[in-house]
Design an enzyme around this catalytic site. Structure first.
Site, PDB file in Angstrom:
ATOM      1  N   PRO A   2     -61.364 -59.126  52.757  1.00 12.65           N
ATOM      2  CA  PRO A   2     -62.534 -59.353  51.903  1.00 12.65           C
ATOM      3  C   PRO A   2     -62.163 -59.228  50.430  1.00 12.65           C
ATOM      4  O   PRO A   2     -61.359 -58.387  50.059  1.00 12.65           O
ATOM      5  CB  PRO A   2     -63.501 -58.248  52.312  1.00 12.65           C
ATOM      6  N   GLU A   3     -62.734 -60.085  49.606  1.00 17.63           N
ATOM      7  CA  GLU A   3     -62.532 -59.992  48.161  1.00 17.63           C
ATOM      8  C   GLU A   3     -63.695 -59.187  47.577  1.00 17.63           C
ATOM      9  O   GLU A   3     -64.670 -58.884  48.273  1.00 17.63           O
ATOM     10  CB  GLU A   3     -62.489 -61.403  47.572  1.00 17.63           C
ATOM     11  N   LYS A  61     -62.359 -53.022  45.407  1.00 18.03           N
ATOM     12  CA  LYS A  61     -62.691 -53.253  46.815  1.00 18.03           C
ATOM     13  C   LYS A  61     -62.904 -51.938  47.562  1.00 18.03           C
ATOM     14  O   LYS A  61     -62.982 -51.922  48.782  1.00 18.03           O
ATOM     15  CB  LYS A  61     -61.579 -54.061  47.487  1.00 18.03           C
ATOM     16  N   HIS A 112     -65.439 -54.676  69.688  1.00 19.59           N
ATOM     17  CA  HIS A 112     -64.488 -53.924  68.877  1.00 19.59           C
ATOM     18  C   HIS A 112     -65.156 -52.769  68.130  1.00 19.59           C
ATOM     19  O   HIS A 112     -64.719 -52.401  67.046  1.00 19.59           O
ATOM     20  CB  HIS A 112     -63.782 -54.861  67.898  1.00 19.59           C
ATOM     21  N   ARG A 307     -46.472 -64.751  48.397  1.00 19.66           N
ATOM     22  CA  ARG A 307     -47.662 -65.546  48.663  1.00 19.66           C
ATOM     23  C   ARG A 307     -47.533 -66.845  47.886  1.00 19.66           C
ATOM     24  O   ARG A 307     -46.443 -67.297  47.604  1.00 19.66           O
ATOM     25  CB  ARG A 307     -48.920 -64.765  48.280  1.00 19.66           C
TER      26      ARG A 307
END
Ligand SMILES: [Zn+2]
Length: 324
Positions: A2-3, A61, A112, A307
């Site tokens: 998640p950003e 975050k 989960h 990346r």
């Protein structure tokens, strides 16, 4: 992963459901999801039961819930004015796939499901806060709240307090934080011998900017990712920071529709990435800005810190002679 905007969507969603409620029971379904709590699952549960959730706070975050009335809280943690000064927080680390879901007890457990918190009854609100995590990179743990270095609020919150979760104390404020200091950011940026994107990803300098938002902000600001930070002019630094703020704010606005959902869901909450990306993942496609100006810019991909970096060689050029 998640950003920042996705985590802020979670924060806003969660706070309306949990603020002011007491955690009445805790079930650790999978101890791996509380492995960051050094004293173990029983201590984790024992210190949460009876605690009251005061708020949901975010910096970058990092997301945490300041707690009152925990057994671990020091006595006399009440300021002179009678306001509650929490000293303990529940930290929620979402990892790659962590979700915080509000559910009624009648809803079957998720496949989960890792941790279940039972909350005191509240009108029309679900009783359970569930931590669900498919890949187990996330987790929950208790942490201390400590005073912020600058005396300003620790992060974005409903009732901001000058306290920060110990685990988040090392990271800088994020671009959406009203107490973010541009002067300090610029001074520290200039003093580093590094490339601009590397600096934007450095959580100690500015938090919450991930790989995708860095590429989008750089494209918007027309700056190359390898630009040496000690050559950046003040206006350029302001441009890239404003750009980061804009793309995050747009993403947040796009995620707004899911705020009132029972599902406080990190994954795909904003739906922003499918529609609005200008740089990230657009290798080989025309640069939207160049196309609009009748130029022939084609987006390229470069290897960057294991990346990728996406940029337009026409409007975000790398220097030819080393001068920027
Ligand atoms: Zn271009």
């Amino acid at each position: 992963m998640p950003e920042l905007p996705e985590v802020e969507v979670v924060r806003r969603g969660l706070v309306s459901w949990v603020r002011g409620r007491t955690i009445t029971a805790v079930e650790v379904v999978d101890p791996r999801s509380v492995r960051r709590h050094a004293l173990g699952p029983e201590d984790f549960a024992g210190n949460l039961e009876g605690a009251r959730v005061l708020d949901v706070v975010r910096r970058g975050k990092f997301l945490w819930l300041p707690l009152a009335d925990t057994p671990a809280a020091e006595p006399g943690a009440r300021a002179a004015g009678g306001t509650i000064q929490p000293s303990v927080a529940l930290m929620a680390h979402l990892g790659m796939s962590g979700q915080l879901l509000m559910q009624d007890s009648s809803v079957a457990d998720e496949k989960h499901l890792k941790v279940r918190l039972l909350l005191s009854p509240a009108d029309g609100m679900p009783e359970q806060l569930r931590f669900v995590d498919q890949r187990i990179f996330g987790g929950l743990f208790l942490t201390s709240l400590i005073p912020t270095a600058d005396g300003a609020p620790g992060g974005l919150a409903e009732t901001p307090l000058p306290l920060i979760a110990e685990e988040a104390a090392h990271i800088a404020r994020d671009p959406l934080d009203p107490y973010f200091s541009f002067d300090e950011f610029y001074r520290r940026l200039r003093s580093r011998k590094t490339g601009l994107k590397r600096a934007l990803l450095d959580q100690g300098l500015v938090s919450g900017i991930g790989n995708i938002y860095a590429d989008e902000a750089l494209w918007k600001a027309r700056l190359h990712f390898a630009r040496p930070t000690d050559t950046l002019r003040r206006a350029e630094a302001a441009r890239v920071l404003d750009a980061a703020r804009e793309v995050m704010t747009e993403a947040l606005a796009a995620g707004g529709t899911s705020f009132d959902s029972l599902y406080v869901n990190v994954n795909g909450a904003s739906g922003y990435f499918d529609r609005s990306l200008n740089a990230y993942g657009r290798e080989g496609r025309e640069c939207k800005r160049c196309a609009a100006a009748g130029l022939a810019g084609v987006m390229r991909r470069d290897q960057f810190m294991n990346r990728s970096s996406y940029s337009c060689p026409v409007c975000q050029p790398r220097p030819r002679n080393g001068r920027w």
